[in-house]
Design an enzyme around this catalytic site. Structure first.
Site, mmCIF file in Angstrom:
data_model
loop_
_atom_site.group_PDB
_atom_site.id
_atom_site.type_symbol
_atom_site.label_atom_id
_atom_site.label_comp_id
_atom_site.label_asym_id
_atom_site.label_seq_id
_atom_site.Cartn_x
_atom_site.Cartn_y
_atom_site.Cartn_z
ATOM 1 C CG HIS A 166 -1.900 -1.048 1.349
ATOM 2 N ND1 HIS A 166 -1.857 -2.021 2.310
ATOM 3 C CD2 HIS A 166 -3.002 -1.324 0.603
ATOM 4 C CE1 HIS A 166 -2.895 -2.833 2.178
ATOM 5 N NE2 HIS A 166 -3.598 -2.437 1.139
ATOM 6 C CE LYS A 193 -1.407 -10.234 -3.283
ATOM 7 N NZ LYS A 193 -2.632 -10.004 -2.541
#
Ligand code: AMP
Length: 285
Positions: free
Chosen positions: A37, A149
């Site tokens: 993140h 991802k």
């Protein structure tokens, strides 16, 4: 750093930034931050004048038997981490405001969501595209940063943005991994100590596939056989899917010619993990 809960307040703030000629970058998340993140946020800082990070565990993208209620949450920790990377605004809307009574509008991206996670998690991508469309209307970003991802999610969002003529640049960032190769994920906290080693079978099987590819193998079936064999050789693992797909259509490919991705979803104990490798790209493992 500002924390905003109200949709209206976020919209007014974004509108004023736009009116002042500021560029808004946006990182949508479900919180419980890790370095993956934070890498998106750092990129967002570089690409805009104001970085908005949303934290919203979107009920619409979870199936009835999935982990919505137990999904990890820690707002205070997230707030500090976002502040450390100099995010400007954290936007955390409430369910009641996102999906009030009589809510009935959905965004469906049809083709690229059929395979892979779309097959195993019906209605998942409908939830993702619906919430992202809403967030894009609320935050009004110029650029949105997503992780590779969640490869199918990135392809789906790019498709939606193009199909709906949303004026927005969508950027995909490389997967951030633990030092041993495990792709970072908020769900990694679910892994029991004895499952952690088996979780490495995903990234290690990507390395096996990369080697076969670099040695010249182009037959998807043969690559997938080795990948499956390796993963199944580890305890606690159950393969949901292991597929090689075209990176644009996400349809299965039998032979590696154009750009293709090896996509994995594997249950390790009760935890479902995903990972992927785009053939020919760097894989930092
Ligand atoms: P999530 O909070 O899991 O919904 O993820 C929010 C964003 O972070 C999505 O764009 C994900 O693709 C991205 N992301 C999740 N894990 C990673 C990772 N290990 N590396 C890079 N980006 C990631």
């Amino acid at each position: 750093m500002e924390s905003v809960r109200s949709i209206k307040e976020m919209q007014v703030f974004s509108e004023s930034l736009r009116n002042n000629g500021k560029k808004i970058s946006f990182v949508p998340t479900m919180g419980y931050f890790h370095e993956g993140h934070l890498s998106l946020m750092k990129e967002g800082k570089k690409r805009g004048d104001c970085l908005v990070v949303s934290i919203y565990v979107n009920p619409m993208q979870f199936g009835p038997a999935e982990d919505f209620t137990r999904y990890p949450r820690d707002f205070e920790r997230d707030r500090k981490l976002a502040e450390d990377v100099k995010a400007d605004v954290i936007f955390c809307p409430e369910n009641e405001e996102m999906y009030p009574e009589y809510y009935q509008t959905f965004v469906d991206v049809e083709e690229v969501t059929k395979n892979l996670c779309g097959f195993s998690r019906p209605a998942h991508f409908r939830g993702v595209t619906t919430v992202c469309a809403k967030l894009f209307h609320i935050v009004k970003p110029h650029v949105a940063i997503f992780g590779k991802k969640d490869f199918q999610q990135l392809v789906t969002i790019k498709r939606m943005v193009q199909d709906l003529n949303i004026v927005l640049e969508v950027v995909g960032m490389p997967t951030v991994r633990e030092t041993d190769g495990l792709a970072m994920s908020s769900r990694n906290v679910y892994l029991k100590a004895q499952e952690r080693e088996s979780a490495l079978s995903l990234s290690r099987s990507l390395v096996i596939a990369r080697k076969l590819y670099e040695d010249g193998l182009r037959d998807s079936g043969k690559i997938l056989r080795e990948v499956r064999k390796y993963i199944e050789g580890n305890p606690y693992t159950g393969i949901d899917y292991a597929k090689i797909c075209d990176t644009t259509t996400l349809k299965d490919v039998e032979y590696l010619e154009g750009e293709a991705v090896l996509a994995l979803a594997v249950k390790v104990g009760a935890t479902r993990l995903i990972d992927n490798y785009v053939f020919g790209e760097t894989l930092d493992i």
